[in-house]
Design a protein around this motif. Structure first.
Motif, PDB file in Angstrom:
ATOM      1  N   LYS A 408      21.381  89.798  51.876  1.00  0.00           N
ATOM      2  CA  LYS A 408      21.812  90.640  50.754  1.00  0.00           C
ATOM      3  C   LYS A 408      20.652  91.118  49.892  1.00  0.00           C
ATOM      4  O   LYS A 408      20.741  92.165  49.250  1.00  0.00           O
ATOM      5  CB  LYS A 408      22.821  89.878  49.888  1.00  0.00           C
ATOM      6  CG  LYS A 408      24.170  89.667  50.571  1.00  0.00           C
ATOM      7  CD  LYS A 408      25.148  88.949  49.649  1.00  0.00           C
ATOM      8  CE  LYS A 408      26.499  88.769  50.322  1.00  0.00           C
ATOM      9  NZ  LYS A 408      27.468  88.071  49.443  1.00  0.00           N
ATOM     10  N   ASP A 409      19.563  90.331  49.842  1.00  0.00           N
ATOM     11  CA  ASP A 409      18.416  90.735  49.034  1.00  0.00           C
ATOM     12  C   ASP A 409      17.452  91.623  49.802  1.00  0.00           C
ATOM     13  O   ASP A 409      16.379  91.972  49.311  1.00  0.00           O
ATOM     14  CB  ASP A 409      17.677  89.500  48.491  1.00  0.00           C
ATOM     15  CG  ASP A 409      17.119  88.626  49.607  1.00  0.00           C
ATOM     16  OD1 ASP A 409      17.381  88.927  50.784  1.00  0.00           O
ATOM     17  OD2 ASP A 409      16.430  87.634  49.301  1.00  0.00           O
ATOM     18  N   GLN A 438      22.054  78.926  54.127  1.00  0.00           N
ATOM     19  CA  GLN A 438      21.949  79.490  52.776  1.00  0.00           C
ATOM     20  C   GLN A 438      22.551  78.527  51.773  1.00  0.00           C
ATOM     21  O   GLN A 438      23.631  77.967  51.982  1.00  0.00           O
ATOM     22  CB  GLN A 438      22.682  80.837  52.710  1.00  0.00           C
ATOM     23  CG  GLN A 438      22.585  81.522  51.356  1.00  0.00           C
ATOM     24  CD  GLN A 438      23.215  82.902  51.360  1.00  0.00           C
ATOM     25  OE1 GLN A 438      23.305  83.547  52.408  1.00  0.00           O
ATOM     26  NE2 GLN A 438      23.640  83.364  50.202  1.00  0.00           N
ATOM     27  N   ILE A 441      22.161  81.904  45.530  1.00  0.00           N
ATOM     28  CA  ILE A 441      21.448  83.106  45.116  1.00  0.00           C
ATOM     29  C   ILE A 441      20.666  82.776  43.848  1.00  0.00           C
ATOM     30  O   ILE A 441      21.214  82.197  42.904  1.00  0.00           O
ATOM     31  CB  ILE A 441      22.419  84.277  44.831  1.00  0.00           C
ATOM     32  CG1 ILE A 441      23.283  84.592  46.066  1.00  0.00           C
ATOM     33  CG2 ILE A 441      21.653  85.524  44.378  1.00  0.00           C
ATOM     34  CD1 ILE A 441      22.544  85.238  47.204  1.00  0.00           C
ATOM     35  N   LYS A 446      17.601  86.786  44.744  1.00  0.00           N
ATOM     36  CA  LYS A 446      17.117  86.460  46.078  1.00  0.00           C
ATOM     37  C   LYS A 446      17.991  85.398  46.724  1.00  0.00           C
ATOM     38  O   LYS A 446      18.479  84.484  46.060  1.00  0.00           O
ATOM     39  CB  LYS A 446      15.664  85.981  46.024  1.00  0.00           C
ATOM     40  CG  LYS A 446      14.676  87.067  45.660  1.00  0.00           C
ATOM     41  CD  LYS A 446      13.249  86.617  45.869  1.00  0.00           C
ATOM     42  CE  LYS A 446      12.943  86.336  47.312  1.00  0.00           C
ATOM     43  NZ  LYS A 446      13.046  87.540  48.152  1.00  0.00           N
ATOM     44  N   VAL A 447      18.182  85.513  48.026  1.00  0.00           N
ATOM     45  CA  VAL A 447      18.945  84.523  48.777  1.00  0.00           C
ATOM     46  C   VAL A 447      18.104  83.264  48.913  1.00  0.00           C
ATOM     47  O   VAL A 447      16.933  83.311  49.312  1.00  0.00           O
ATOM     48  CB  VAL A 447      19.308  85.068  50.167  1.00  0.00           C
ATOM     49  CG1 VAL A 447      19.971  83.981  51.006  1.00  0.00           C
ATOM     50  CG2 VAL A 447      20.243  86.264  50.034  1.00  0.00           C
TER      51      VAL A 447
END
Length: 478
Positions: A408-409, A438, A441, A446-447
């Motif tokens: 996502k980042d 993961q 966040i 950032k992940v």
């Protein structure tokens, strides 16, 4: 103020590629973190869209002035000859154009401070690719997306950004498309309104025009890395860990069949390039692609590229045709840029009949999805095979699936390295060897997570030992 010619000649003296004579617009520079593609990442996952400013009166006046000089320039020189002559270097072309533009600018009363800017614009349109040339020259941009003539996005630092660069109209976009596809013997028109092509530097291009593109001609350019990315760079950027890199190198040298799986823009081709760098120099490699973009550094490489049908709908050469032909070329390794259809059956058969060590990529969101996708692609070959037979073919042909993803980042990571262990009943058995887990966040968007082995030693470990690629136990310790 240095002239267009002086800037190009200075680049030639410095050893740089003497192609373009512009200075790219100043890029946005938020705090960065690297990615698999070599493009730095912006920290925030929020898409930042900037509205293109309305054109000022000064801008319109400059455009009219440039158009007048361009019309005169076309009368003075044969632009096609200037752009295609193999005997002229870029510096010589610039010298000829510089002299003509200087003379015409004086006649048109162009202010001296405007002459370099107008010369750059004209050089881009005649020698380069028009308004998008500065974007192609910017090393921080890895994708250029022309949605319509007045809306151009780029991907920089893993994020999409709307630029203020615009074409004059749809006709200018079509001119650039034609300039890209013509040297490759490809065509684009109402009868064939979409095309895959590449730029002279290897950048991948897709173009689509009306009636399919409703808002006008559209171009998508995936830029070609000037220097091939290495495994050490991927480790440094956090795409994978050192143990994962050592393991993948051993798998390629031990001639395991590897499929790189991932979504669009996740870094599949970059990963395939890195994996192919582990192939020994004394092996014969045949690469097969729709648009050639692999950067193999070995000497013994034969590169094959598909060909679309001609205006009569004949003469098409597909990836499947090339895979069949490649098997007659005494390859040690077959590398297919991407399997999309029936060629998957031929690729699996090649992997099962002595052409081990083959590499390819495919679109899928997980290793399990990649198995299902391979099943579907084999069915597209038109062979009425039972599903179990197809799965047995996949299980015996593919040894390893490397899953890459864009998070996502914007960061790219290898999220799974999974072994294909065989069949249990009607199911292909997969075992994850390395995973990205993961954990959240960060406040900066950032992940957060980590890459680690699962603690399981692969069943094919004996093959690694047989090829002299034995690995220490700590590589697999979770």
């Amino acid at each position: 103020m240095s002239s267009l010619y002086e800037r190009i000649k200075s680049k030639e003296k410095e050893g740089a590629r003497p192609v373009r004579a512009f200075e790219a617009p100043a890029p946005l520079r938020p705090p960065t973190a690297p990615s698999i593609s070599g493009v730095v990442q912006a920290p925030s996952p929020v898409l930042k869209v900037q509205a293109a400013p309305a054109e000022s009166a000064e801008g319109k006046a400059r455009k009219e002035l440039k158009n007048r000089v361009q019309q005169r320039l076309v009368q003075e020189i044969d632009a096609k000859l200037l752009a295609t002559s193999k005997e002229m270097t870029d510096g010589q072309r610039a010298e000829v154009m510089q002299k003509i533009i200087e003379a015409l600018s004086k006649e048109e009363n162009v202010p001296p401070f405007e002459r370099d800017a107008i010369a750059n614009d004209l050089y881009a349109e005649i020698i380069g690719f028009g308004p998008i040339q500065p974007l192609l020259d910017d090393p921080e941009i890895n994708e250029v997306m022309v949605n319509r003539h007045d809306q151009i996005y780029i991907e920089r630092k893993g994020k999409l950004v709307l630029t203020d660069v615009q074409f004059h109209d749809d006709a200018q976009v079509l001119q650039v498309i034609e300039k890209i596809v013509s040297p490759l013997g490809r065509r684009i028109d109402e009868g064939s309104p979409m095309v895959d092509a590449r730029l002279p530097d290897g950048s991948r291009v897709n173009a689509i025009i009306p009636p399919l593109a409703l808002k006008g001609p559209s171009i998508t350019i995936r830029k070609f890395a000037k220097k091939p990315i290495t495994i050490d760079q991927l480790v440094e950027w956090g795409t994978l860990t050192k143990p994962m890199a050592i393991f993948l190198e051993a798998c390629v040298k031990a001639r395991l069949n590897v499929v790189v799986s991932g979504g669009t823009g996740s870094g599949k081709t970059t990963t395939l390039n890195v994996l192919s760098s582990f192939i020994p120099d004394d092996e014969r490699i045949v690469t097969i692609e729709d648009a050639a973009e692999l950067q193999l550094r070995q000497d013994h490489v034969v590169s094959l590229e598909t060909r679309p049908a001609n205006i009569e709908g004949k003469g098409e050469i597909s990836i499947r045709n090339l895979v069949k032909n490649a098997l007659r070329m005494r390859p040690d390794r077959v590398v297919v840029g991407e399997c999309r259809g029936g060629e998957a059956l031929d690729m699996l058969q090649a992997m099962n009949t002595g052409h081990d060590g083959s590499l390819t990529t495919g679109h899928a969101n997980s290793p399990r999805d990649m198995i299902a996708r391979l099943e579907t692609m084999v069915m597209m070959a038109g062979m009425e095979l039972p599903v179990k037979a197809i799965r047995e073919q996949i299980a015996s042909a593919v040894d390893l699936i490397v899953q890459v993803a864009r998070l996502k980042d914007g960061a790219r990571k290898i999220t799974h390295i999974s072994e294909v262990q065989g069949m249990e009943g009607d199911v292909v058995v997969l075992q994850d060897l390395f995973l990205f887990r993961q954990s959240g966040i960060s406040p900066e968007g950032k992940v957060v997570g980590h890459l680690a082995p699962t603690g399981i030693r692969p069943k094919f470990y004996e093959r690694l030992e047989e090829h002299g690629c034995a690995l220490p136990d700590e590589i697999f310790e979770g």
